[in-house]
Scaffold this motif. Structure first.
Motif, short mmCIF file in Angstrom:
data_model
loop_
_atom_site.label_atom_id
_atom_site.label_comp_id
_atom_site.label_asym_id
_atom_site.label_seq_id
_atom_site.Cartn_x
_atom_site.Cartn_y
_atom_site.Cartn_z
N ALA A 78 81.09 98.56 107.55
CA ALA A 78 81.06 97.75 106.55
C ALA A 78 81.20 96.17 107.32
CB ALA A 78 82.16 97.77 105.69
N ALA A 79 81.95 96.00 108.32
CA ALA A 79 82.33 94.85 109.04
C ALA A 79 81.03 94.35 109.75
CB ALA A 79 83.61 95.00 110.10
N THR A 80 80.28 95.38 110.38
CA THR A 80 79.12 95.20 110.91
C THR A 80 78.03 94.78 110.11
OG1 THR A 80 78.64 97.42 111.25
CG2 THR A 80 79.83 96.34 112.89
N LEU A 81 78.10 95.34 108.88
CA LEU A 81 76.88 95.08 108.00
C LEU A 81 76.99 93.71 107.30
CD1 LEU A 81 76.49 98.73 106.23
CD2 LEU A 81 74.82 97.52 107.62
N ARG A 82 78.30 93.22 106.96
CA ARG A 82 78.70 92.21 106.49
C ARG A 82 77.92 91.89 105.12
NH1 ARG A 82 78.23 87.99 111.88
NH2 ARG A 82 80.01 89.09 112.89
N TRP A 83 77.98 92.77 104.24
CA TRP A 83 77.29 92.69 102.93
C TRP A 83 78.24 92.06 101.92
CZ3 TRP A 83 75.13 98.56 102.44
CH2 TRP A 83 73.98 98.63 103.14
N THR A 84 77.64 91.20 101.22
CA THR A 84 78.59 90.36 100.22
C THR A 84 79.26 91.15 99.29
OG1 THR A 84 77.20 88.35 101.09
CG2 THR A 84 78.81 88.30 98.76
N GLY A 85 80.41 91.24 98.98
CA GLY A 85 81.12 91.90 97.79
C GLY A 85 81.06 93.30 98.02
N VAL A 86 80.95 93.93 99.20
CA VAL A 86 80.96 95.30 99.39
C VAL A 86 81.94 95.69 100.40
CG1 VAL A 86 79.62 97.42 100.22
CG2 VAL A 86 78.52 95.69 98.88
N SER A 87 83.12 96.64 100.25
CA SER A 87 84.10 96.64 101.17
C SER A 87 84.17 97.95 101.48
CB SER A 87 85.60 96.45 100.13
OG SER A 87 85.63 97.62 99.32
N GLY A 88 84.79 98.33 102.49
CA GLY A 88 84.85 99.77 103.11
C GLY A 88 85.01 100.84 102.10
N THR A 89 85.99 100.54 101.19
CA THR A 89 86.28 101.55 100.04
C THR A 89 85.14 101.68 99.36
OG1 THR A 89 88.64 100.68 100.14
CG2 THR A 89 87.87 101.91 98.23
N HIS A 123 74.29 102.24 110.92
CA HIS A 123 75.77 101.59 111.40
C HIS A 123 76.87 102.67 111.29
CE1 HIS A 123 73.41 97.87 111.14
NE2 HIS A 123 74.52 97.28 111.73
N VAL A 124 76.93 103.51 110.38
CA VAL A 124 78.02 104.48 110.28
C VAL A 124 77.83 105.53 111.34
CG1 VAL A 124 78.80 106.45 108.94
CG2 VAL A 124 77.95 104.16 107.65
#
Length: 465
Positions: A78-89, A123-124
């Protein structure tokens, strides 16, 4: 029907006689499925494959699956994707991992567009390989590798020292010198075996590193359930519910289907059973009003839970049945009398049978009779919900004509009570059913005046008539 086993013929009968209603319900279900597809946006799924070289046990593969779905791996992705409003959970709910054949782990990602699904899977997978390598110690234990090299050098020095000691020993063949050289060789062999086992136990050489087998393929179609699947599923669901509803209604149906049950409910004797051709009449008085037209369009005006009418004999054989009923009725009466022929309102088959009985009674085919042998009959239709029979006036008795499988014991008991309240004794019961008529002979057809007489019943209004 309530005690019958549900068979394929029953399902087929529902489809044949309720096809318009089932088609309408299937269309409604399809519309509901289409509406559901608008509430759930389309999603796309793709997967990336990670190869685990070497020999892996099943529990080790399951451990790798847990690592791939861990919060550490998903949070890094999730940190590498940097999608707005999308957390790892939130991202964890869109990632799936499973073990395939050949030590391959498939990491799938689901997103609202094909591009995002492809990036998520890649990415995963990359973060999983990196994290698994860190756990295995590939990049975090340089001191362990340094210690192993030092140990190798120490073993080499020990081997050289053993060689020097063996050469310095007494070259003679004394027992002591032979034993000393033998012990030195044993020590050299033990050191070599220990070093071999140590190198085999090295985690860096135990299993080769994991490899991502190329980027994930970009999906070309939506992930299930697709819009078409929701539409088809909604249609099938409504169709299935409609069939189950018909079967459940038939199971709880308490309408009387046998002649002895009907006679017991009315408290009289059965005079016989007659047949009526199953063709629909051209004029249906009960078909007035928008509700009745809708029922007729959908096919709800006909019963579905009655068997398909059997093929009967010709018209002459059917008229013989009516004549026998008239003869039995005449034998039960002390003399010529006027009787009411009571027909439940809405029972079209019984109404037509009652009209035929009236026509046969008027024709009076018995020899030596001058139209006084059979009783005079007058047809009245009685509402089942609020039964009301005309008071006793010129008629003194009632003959109940009804079709089997149409009325419950309570409804028939209400008709019997209405007859008794009006001063009419129920002198007999005639049960009728629909049959498929065969081509008739012209010589056996009833007179034209008899055919016209049976089509005009008299509706009861509560008074004498």
């Amino acid at each position: 029907m309530s005690d019958d086993t549900i068979r394929l013929v029953t399902i087929g009968r529902i489809f044949r006689r309720r096809r318009r209603l089932l088609t309408l319900l299937a269309l409604v279900g399809a519309l509901v499925g289409y509406g559901a597809s608008l509430l759930f946006p389309p999603s796309y799924t793709t997967s990336a494959s990670v190869l685990l070289p070497g020999q892996w046990e099943e529990r080790e593969l399951l451990t790798q699956v847990e690592i791939a779905t861990s919060s550490e791996v998903v949070d890094r992705a999730a940190a590498t994707l940097r999608w707005t409003g999308v957390s790892g959970t939130e991202l964890r709910d869109h990632v799936g991992v499973k073990v395939a054949d050949g030590n391959i782990i498939k990491i799938s990602g689901t997103a609202d567009t094909p591009e995002r699904a492809q990036r998520l899977s890649d990415h995963v997978a990359q973060q999983f390989v990196t994290y698994a390598a860190r756990i295995a110690g590939d990049n975090t234990a340089p001191e362990a590798a340094t210690g192993l090299d030092a140990l190798r050098k120490k073993v080499e020095e020990t081997n050289r020292r053993i060689t020097d000691l063996a050469e310095a020993a007494d070259p003679g063949q004394t027992v002591e010198s032979v034993q000393a050289r033998t012990e030195l060789e044993k020590l050299r062999t033990a050191l070599a075996e220990a070093m071999k086992k140590l190198e085999e136990a090295d985690p860096a050489t135990d299993k080769p590193g994991m490899v991502v087998m190329g980027p994930a393929a970009r999906p070309t179609g939506e992930a299930p359930p697709t819009r078409m699947q929701l539409i088809v599923g909604g249609a099938l669901l409504f169709l299935l519910l409609a069939i189950i509803g018909h079967l459940a209604a038939a199971r709880v149906n308490r309408r009387l289907r046998t002649a002895p049950e009907i006679a017991a409910a009315l408290g009289s004797v059965l005079l016989g059973t007659v047949d009526v051709p199953g063709e629909r009449p051209a004029h249906r008085p009960e078909g007035a009003g928008p509700r009745a037209r809708i029922r007729r369009i959908l096919g709800l005006d006909t019963r579905w839970d009655i068997p398909t009418p059997q093929r009967s004999g010709d018209e002459a054989s059917r008229r013989i049945r009516y004549r026998r009923v008239c003869a039995r009725l005449r034998n039960r009466l002390p003399g010529p009398r006027r009787l009411l022929v009571v027909v439940p309102e809405g029972d079209e088959i019984a109404r037509r049978a009652a009209g035929q009985l009236v026509a046969e009674a008027k024709s009076d085919p018995s020899p030596g009779s001058s139209s006084g042998g059979h009783p005079m009959l007058r047809v009245v239709e009685v509402s089942v919900s609020h039964p009301m029979v005309p008071d006793r006036d010129t008629e003194s008795g009632a003959l109940v004509v009804l079709s089997a499988g149409s009325w419950t014991a309570g409804e028939l008991a209400g008709i019997a009570e209405a007859c008794a309240d009006a001063g009419h004794e129920v002198v007999g019961i005639v049960v009728t059913g629909a049959v498929r008529a065969r081509p008739t002979r012209s010589a056996d057809r009833p007179p034209e005046n008899a055919t016209l007489a049976l089509a005009v019943p008299v509706h009861a209004t509560g008074g004498s008539g």
